[in-house]
Motif scaffolding. Structure first.
Motif, short mmCIF file in Angstrom:
data_model
loop_
_atom_site.label_atom_id
_atom_site.label_comp_id
_atom_site.label_asym_id
_atom_site.label_seq_id
_atom_site.Cartn_x
_atom_site.Cartn_y
_atom_site.Cartn_z
N ALA A 1 0.90 -1.40 0.03
CA ALA A 1 0.03 0.01 0.03
C ALA A 1 0.77 1.20 0.02
O ALA A 1 1.91 1.14 0.71
N LEU A 2 0.53 2.32 -0.71
CA LEU A 2 1.03 3.54 -0.78
C LEU A 2 -0.06 4.61 -0.70
O LEU A 2 -1.02 4.79 -1.30
N GLN A 3 0.09 5.45 0.34
CA GLN A 3 -0.83 6.61 0.53
C GLN A 3 -0.57 7.33 -0.58
O GLN A 3 0.50 8.26 -0.74
N THR A 4 -1.58 7.72 -1.66
CA THR A 4 -1.34 8.46 -2.68
C THR A 4 -2.77 8.74 -3.28
O THR A 4 -3.40 7.78 -3.07
N THR A 5 -2.96 9.56 -4.04
CA THR A 5 -4.03 9.86 -4.83
C THR A 5 -3.82 9.86 -6.30
O THR A 5 -4.70 10.13 -7.15
N ARG A 6 -2.41 9.67 -6.62
CA ARG A 6 -2.20 9.54 -8.16
C ARG A 6 -2.61 8.24 -8.57
O ARG A 6 -3.23 7.33 -7.79
N ASP A 7 -2.78 7.97 -9.83
CA ASP A 7 -2.94 6.71 -10.77
C ASP A 7 -2.21 5.71 -10.04
O ASP A 7 -0.78 5.71 -9.80
N CYS A 8 -2.67 4.45 -9.51
CA CYS A 8 -1.81 3.50 -8.94
C CYS A 8 -0.92 2.91 -9.95
O CYS A 8 0.23 1.98 -9.26
N ILE A 9 -0.88 3.03 -11.13
CA ILE A 9 0.15 2.53 -11.97
C ILE A 9 1.51 3.06 -11.63
O ILE A 9 2.60 2.26 -12.01
N ALA A 10 1.68 4.17 -10.86
CA ALA A 10 2.76 4.57 -10.49
C ALA A 10 3.51 3.64 -9.50
O ALA A 10 4.66 3.80 -9.09
N THR A 11 2.46 2.81 -8.99
CA THR A 11 3.21 1.97 -7.76
C THR A 11 3.66 0.72 -8.31
O THR A 11 4.07 -0.14 -7.46
N MET A 12 3.58 0.33 -9.54
CA MET A 12 3.87 -0.89 -10.14
C MET A 12 5.12 -1.36 -10.03
O MET A 12 5.69 -2.49 -10.27
N ASN A 13 6.23 -0.35 -9.73
CA ASN A 13 7.71 -0.80 -9.39
C ASN A 13 7.99 -1.12 -8.20
O ASN A 13 9.12 -1.46 -7.89
N GLY A 14 6.68 -0.94 -7.36
CA GLY A 14 7.14 -1.24 -5.69
C GLY A 14 7.98 -0.13 -5.14
O GLY A 14 8.21 -0.74 -4.01
N ASP A 15 8.48 0.69 -5.85
CA ASP A 15 9.30 1.69 -5.09
C ASP A 15 8.45 2.64 -3.88
O ASP A 15 7.42 2.74 -4.26
#
Length: 125
Positions: free
Chosen positions: A96-110
């Motif tokens: 989980a990442l606290q963000t309101t950006r598109d979740c695709i930005a999390t797909m590298n897991g960083d």
């Protein structure tokens, strides 16, 4: 804290549903993402959901077979996996990442805020 569950052994063509339950925080402003790592391979972003607007993303390798969904009342995100293939065999993790950006930005897991312990999915041929 995140808890992933639902893994197991299934034959090719079968289905499993993974769950990712949160405790200590609510999903409202988070992106919840699923990753997997097969033996000897790098971690792969599988799918994610942006809890702020419900938008979802799927890796090409699972598109059309996996569905991500959420139950806000239970603070749980699910990954329904259908038409499983032997190449889907891996340890699956949610994060989980606290963000309101598109979740695709999390797909590298960083930079994820939380990681759950993995759950093993084994697909036999």
């Amino acid at each position: 804290q995140l808890q992933a569950s639902g893994g197991g052994l299934v034959q090719a063509g079968g289905s499993l549903r993974l769950s990712c339950a949160a405790s200590g925080f609510t999903f409202d402003d988070y992106a919840i993402s699923w990753f997997r790592q097969a033996p000897g391979k790098e971690r792969e972003g599988v799918s994610c959901i942006s809890m702020s607007d419900g938008s979802t993303y799927y890796a090409d390798s699972v598109k059309g077979r996996f569905t991500i969904s959420s139950d806000n009342a239970k603070n749980t995100v699910y990954l329904q996996m259908n038409s499983l293939k032997p190449e889907d065999t891996a340890v699956y993790y949610c994060a989980a990442l606290q963000t309101t950006r598109d979740c695709i930005a999390t797909m590298n897991g960083d930079g994820m805020d939380y990681w759950g312990r993995g759950t093993l999915v084994t697909v036999s041929s």
